[in-house]
Design a protein around this motif. Structure first.
Motif, short mmCIF file in Angstrom:
data_model
loop_
_atom_site.label_atom_id
_atom_site.label_comp_id
_atom_site.label_asym_id
_atom_site.label_seq_id
_atom_site.Cartn_x
_atom_site.Cartn_y
_atom_site.Cartn_z
N SER A 1 2.29 0.18 -4.53
CA SER A 1 3.60 -0.23 -5.04
C SER A 1 4.56 0.95 -5.08
O SER A 1 5.74 0.82 -4.72
N ILE A 2 4.06 2.09 -5.47
CA ILE A 2 4.90 3.29 -5.53
C ILE A 2 5.27 3.75 -4.12
O ILE A 2 6.42 4.10 -3.84
N ARG A 3 4.31 3.71 -3.23
CA ARG A 3 4.55 4.13 -1.84
C ARG A 3 5.56 3.20 -1.16
O ARG A 3 6.51 3.66 -0.51
N LEU A 4 5.38 1.87 -1.31
CA LEU A 4 6.28 0.92 -0.68
C LEU A 4 7.67 0.96 -1.29
O LEU A 4 8.67 0.78 -0.60
N LEU B 1 18.56 -13.73 -1.26
CA LEU B 1 17.41 -12.90 -1.60
C LEU B 1 16.55 -12.66 -0.37
O LEU B 1 16.52 -13.48 0.54
N ARG B 2 15.83 -11.54 -0.35
CA ARG B 2 14.91 -11.29 0.76
C ARG B 2 13.77 -10.40 0.29
O ARG B 2 13.97 -9.45 -0.47
N SER B 3 12.58 -10.73 0.72
CA SER B 3 11.41 -9.91 0.41
C SER B 3 11.32 -8.74 1.39
O SER B 3 11.56 -8.91 2.59
N VAL B 4 10.99 -7.57 0.87
CA VAL B 4 10.83 -6.40 1.74
C VAL B 4 9.39 -5.90 1.74
O VAL B 4 9.10 -4.82 2.24
N GLY B 5 8.48 -6.69 1.16
CA GLY B 5 7.07 -6.30 1.19
C GLY B 5 6.30 -6.75 -0.02
O GLY B 5 6.87 -7.23 -1.00
N VAL B 6 4.99 -6.60 0.08
CA VAL B 6 4.07 -6.96 -1.00
C VAL B 6 3.09 -5.81 -1.20
O VAL B 6 2.56 -5.25 -0.24
N ALA B 7 2.86 -5.46 -2.46
CA ALA B 7 1.87 -4.44 -2.80
C ALA B 7 0.87 -5.05 -3.78
O ALA B 7 1.23 -5.91 -4.58
N GLY B 8 -0.39 -4.59 -3.70
CA GLY B 8 -1.40 -5.18 -4.55
C GLY B 8 -2.00 -4.24 -5.58
O GLY B 8 -2.87 -4.63 -6.35
N ASP B 9 -1.54 -2.98 -5.60
CA ASP B 9 -2.06 -2.03 -6.58
C ASP B 9 -0.99 -1.00 -6.92
O ASP B 9 0.09 -0.98 -6.32
N VAL B 10 -1.30 -0.15 -7.87
CA VAL B 10 -0.32 0.82 -8.36
C VAL B 10 0.15 1.76 -7.26
O VAL B 10 1.35 1.95 -7.05
N GLU B 11 -0.78 2.39 -6.56
CA GLU B 11 -0.41 3.40 -5.56
C GLU B 11 0.42 2.81 -4.42
O GLU B 11 1.41 3.40 -4.00
#
Length: 221
Positions: free
Chosen positions: A50-53, A38-48
């Motif tokens: 998350s969609i962008r990332l 497994l590997r993480s490719v990023g963290v998002a903290g809100d709706v917008e």
């Protein structure tokens, strides 16, 4: 399949973590870094974000919290799946109401887990999600269950259909269900299709959510 460094193929499952609690997100990404597959490719903290990332990083699996800044995980999931329908989304919640369960299921997410559940269960679910398996944690069904028994207006399921439904609620694959019931996978798929039609559902997870609301999961199979 995710792209690796210098264009090489990376067979590890790539995961985007979406959570507005920084500590939780950091702990989860740290745990993912310890897993060889497994590997993480990023963290998002809100709706917008998350969609962008999700569009930029193209993760195999998104671990999505229900409560987010700028909306909620259902809203974010619907928009992600509209643009990238092959994305597998595992939703976490500390608010396992029937409304949340059904709203999440209708978006097309593949798993619904309690946020305070075990890390081992979450990692297992992430691995299974990429293979197309659906899962809803039994504790969430219990919490969301309104306590109504099947009655007037509830679709009539046969004994075998109820058996398949209960196994679906446990998160087993069609192949596993077929083996447990000693039937062929094609026969099991036929039961699943019939259950979806009777419950007016578009996915197995949505069928489980509807069945929970109707009290069908408390019926003896």
């Amino acid at each position: 399949m995710s792209g690796g460094v210098d264009g090489q193929c990376d067979t590890r499952t790539s995961i985007l973590v979406v959570d507005d609690h920084t500590t939780f997100a950091e702990l989860l990404t740290g745990a993912l870094s310890q897993e060889p597959d497994l590997r993480s490719v990023g963290v998002a903290g809100d709706v917008e974000s998350s969609i962008r990332l999700c569009g930029a990083r193209r993760p195999d699996v998104v671990v999505m919290d229900y409560h987010l800044a700028g909306g909620n995980g259902v809203t974010a999931s619907a928009r992600i799946l509209r643009d990238r329908p092959g994305t597998r989304i595992v939703m976490l919640t500390g608010d396992p109401t029937q409304h949340v369960l059904e709203a999440a299921a209708t978006t097309g997410i593949c798993a619904f887990l309690p946020k305070d559940g075990s890390l081992a269960t979450l990692l297992e679910t992430i691995r299974s999600a990429r293979c197309g398996t659906m899962a809803v944690h039994p504790s969430l069904l219990t919490a969301a269950e309104p306590g109504r028994r099947p009655g007037a207006g509830v679709p009539a399921l046969t004994q075998r259909e109820l058996q398949v439904l209960h196994l679906m609620a446990e998160g087993h694959s069609v192949g596993a269900n077929a083996r447990l019931l000693n039937i062929t996978p094609n026969t099991c798929r036929g039961y699943v299709k019939t259950i979806l039609v009777k419950l007016g559902a578009h996915s197995q997870l949505e069928a489980v959510a509807v069945a929970s609301r109707l009290g069908l999961l408390t019926a003896r199979s």
